[in-house]
Design a protein around this motif. Sequence first.
Motif, PDB file in Angstrom:
ATOM      1  N   TYR A 129       0.814  -1.252   0.022  1.00 28.34           N
ATOM      2  CA  TYR A 129      -0.146   0.026   0.128  1.00 28.34           C
ATOM      3  C   TYR A 129       0.834   1.205  -0.033  1.00 28.34           C
ATOM      4  O   TYR A 129       0.645   2.373  -0.606  1.00 28.34           O
ATOM      5  CB  TYR A 129      -0.574  -0.049   1.258  1.00 28.34           C
ATOM      6  CG  TYR A 129      -1.736  -1.333   1.442  1.00 28.34           C
ATOM      7  CD1 TYR A 129      -2.068  -1.953   0.464  1.00 28.34           C
ATOM      8  CD2 TYR A 129      -1.954  -1.764   2.607  1.00 28.34           C
ATOM      9  CE1 TYR A 129      -2.812  -3.139   0.497  1.00 28.34           C
ATOM     10  CE2 TYR A 129      -2.729  -2.817   2.949  1.00 28.34           C
ATOM     11  CZ  TYR A 129      -3.072  -3.844   1.683  1.00 28.34           C
ATOM     12  OH  TYR A 129      -3.869  -4.968   2.002  1.00 28.34           O
ATOM     13  N   ALA A 130       1.872   1.277   0.959  1.00 32.00           N
ATOM     14  CA  ALA A 130       2.670   2.430   1.040  1.00 32.00           C
ATOM     15  C   ALA A 130       3.576   2.570  -0.445  1.00 32.00           C
ATOM     16  O   ALA A 130       3.715   3.646  -0.907  1.00 32.00           O
ATOM     17  CB  ALA A 130       3.783   2.471   2.030  1.00 32.00           C
TER      18      ALA A 130
ATOM     19  N   ALA B  10       1.218   3.970  -2.885  1.00 33.25           N
ATOM     20  CA  ALA B  10       0.887   5.360  -2.803  1.00 33.25           C
ATOM     21  C   ALA B  10       2.018   6.380  -2.869  1.00 33.25           C
ATOM     22  O   ALA B  10       1.794   7.428  -3.532  1.00 33.25           O
ATOM     23  CB  ALA B  10       0.162   5.640  -1.647  1.00 33.25           C
ATOM     24  N   PHE B  11       3.024   6.007  -2.295  1.00 28.98           N
ATOM     25  CA  PHE B  11       4.186   6.899  -2.156  1.00 28.98           C
ATOM     26  C   PHE B  11       5.601   6.682  -2.730  1.00 28.98           C
ATOM     27  O   PHE B  11       6.676   7.545  -2.498  1.00 28.98           O
ATOM     28  CB  PHE B  11       4.309   7.131  -0.599  1.00 28.98           C
ATOM     29  CG  PHE B  11       2.934   7.433   0.186  1.00 28.98           C
ATOM     30  CD1 PHE B  11       2.341   8.816   0.041  1.00 28.98           C
ATOM     31  CD2 PHE B  11       2.655   6.624   1.109  1.00 28.98           C
ATOM     32  CE1 PHE B  11       1.096   9.015   0.480  1.00 28.98           C
ATOM     33  CE2 PHE B  11       1.459   6.922   1.672  1.00 28.98           C
ATOM     34  CZ  PHE B  11       0.712   8.171   1.518  1.00 28.98           C
TER      35      PHE B  11
ATOM     36  N   SER C 236      -0.021   2.968   5.881  1.00 29.58           N
ATOM     37  CA  SER C 236      -1.537   2.388   5.365  1.00 29.58           C
ATOM     38  C   SER C 236      -2.683   3.299   5.307  1.00 29.58           C
ATOM     39  O   SER C 236      -3.113   3.627   4.377  1.00 29.58           O
ATOM     40  CB  SER C 236      -1.680   1.076   5.875  1.00 29.58           C
ATOM     41  OG  SER C 236      -0.615   0.101   5.678  1.00 29.58           O
TER      42      SER C 236
ATOM     43  N   ALA D  94      -2.184   6.147   2.816  1.00 31.85           N
ATOM     44  CA  ALA D  94      -2.397   5.465   1.630  1.00 31.85           C
ATOM     45  C   ALA D  94      -3.760   5.652   1.121  1.00 31.85           C
ATOM     46  O   ALA D  94      -4.092   6.157   0.194  1.00 31.85           O
ATOM     47  CB  ALA D  94      -1.716   4.378   1.436  1.00 31.85           C
TER      48      ALA D  94
ATOM     49  N   TRP E 144      -5.473   8.194  -1.601  1.00 35.05           N
ATOM     50  CA  TRP E 144      -6.319   7.678  -2.707  1.00 35.05           C
ATOM     51  C   TRP E 144      -7.804   8.474  -2.719  1.00 35.05           C
ATOM     52  O   TRP E 144      -8.200   8.607  -3.581  1.00 35.05           O
ATOM     53  CB  TRP E 144      -6.308   6.259  -2.679  1.00 35.05           C
ATOM     54  CG  TRP E 144      -4.997   5.543  -3.262  1.00 35.05           C
ATOM     55  CD1 TRP E 144      -4.465   6.005  -4.561  1.00 35.05           C
ATOM     56  CD2 TRP E 144      -4.420   4.481  -2.684  1.00 35.05           C
ATOM     57  NE1 TRP E 144      -3.490   5.015  -4.572  1.00 35.05           N
ATOM     58  CE2 TRP E 144      -3.386   4.241  -3.606  1.00 35.05           C
ATOM     59  CE3 TRP E 144      -4.554   3.609  -1.649  1.00 35.05           C
ATOM     60  CZ2 TRP E 144      -2.489   3.199  -3.601  1.00 35.05           C
ATOM     61  CZ3 TRP E 144      -3.820   2.720  -1.312  1.00 35.05           C
ATOM     62  CH2 TRP E 144      -2.812   2.370  -2.534  1.00 35.05           C
TER      63      TRP E 144
END
Length: 474
Positions: A100-101, A104-105, A389, A392, A396
């Motif tokens: 997840y991290a 997103a990042f 998490s 993230a 989103w």
Amino acid sequence: MGRPHTVPRHAKGRTRTGDPRPRADTDLGAAGKLGLPQSTALVVGNIVGTGIFLLPASLAAIGTISFPVMAGTTLGAIALALVFGKLGARIPTSGGPYAYARNAFGEFMGFWSAWSFWLTAWGGNAGIAVAWVGYVNHFLHWDSTAGKTAIGLVGVWIPVLINLTGVRNIGLFQTVTTVLKFVPLIFVAIVGLFFVRSENFGPFNATGGSAWSAVALALGLILFIYSGMESVTIVAERVKDPARNVGRASVSGVLACGILYILATVAVFGTVPHGELARSTAPFADSLNNMFGGTWAGHAMAVCAIISGIGALNGWTMLVAEMPMAAARDGLFPAAFARLSRRGAPVTGILVGAVLTTLMLVFAYLSENTFNTILLFASFTTAIPYFFSAAAQLFWLVTGGRAVSRARMAKDLTVAVVALVFSFAIVYASGEQAVMLGILAMLVGVPVFIWAKARRGEYGSRDQQPALPAGPGG
């Protein structure tokens, strides 16, 4: 000549995602995967370790102010489980907070989440093992340092052998141990309510200090016992229908544990006089003894705690290997961590994690005064993947531009913010020393990340790689 950045030298023959071999779902097939019952058992088994068997005594020294703190903490844990469910549906691959991290990042935050969780997994396993030794010694009485260490090593390495046999046996063992430890705890939580006496509860704030200090102390104790709620997200590819079952298992597991924790703690508080409970080393056994008389309950609850501990060690041994395996597939951990045996077991991760847990266990017994610091350190390193998490999910929601109703967006945003605050609270409750040690351990991971990038012949973002000049022999 320049070397195209899209195919580093080490990546020949890999799939487009960088896997050194086929994914776990390809290798195992549906028959070798965890269904919803086994997935929920993994969550419950990893959350309910040995801590719950000592928690009421620790909270009694703080007072009944612990009850609203526990209720609030449970809501925060449920919010985080809901976030994991949303993220698991969006990214139904193994790695959980790491995936997840990273999505997103970027790679570095993904790596840091994986590194932090890895520290938590093998360090926390040592903590579970030490608590497990105490209950085994209820029968063996091996009180020397060597004796305790020997028992602890048995507790660490039996789950290793189970994990090496494959995911099907892990799921079966986890389901059986979860049932065996859950039933007696439910018994205390429900039957104990009929024996509650109001005069047993003691003062609202028993610390003698400020209410805020009591809340912070209770928060630090309670937050750690929810560690493990992310378990099924990390092994998502080993779960049947992960887009659906990851969320269902996470929420169901956390909700079941939360209800159990609250009812069981109230029952023990109400059946054991406050002064006796604050000094107790086996509060559940004392509760049963007060309900029915005799000393048989001490033996029964010791067996329950032994089963609970070995089940938690089994589940966490799986997670010790699964998180670095997911990162290794993306080239962010050494490639050996991504290799699977014929039975689908990540052998390198299991064995390396067990060796590190063994070293931490020995250190704990040789330096007994530092053991609480180790537990708080594990609490801090748990919070890092949780925080990113939740971040993230928030990222989103506010940047996705999805066409959804305002009511649904407001609900999802609220849950994400609560989960973010919950994760931040874990860091705060860990204490200054644990945070300092945690940051140092996190920084140790940076050279590992640099080494992994260098092995791929990359620098900067993987998505925007310039062509690098060929080195010697390139």
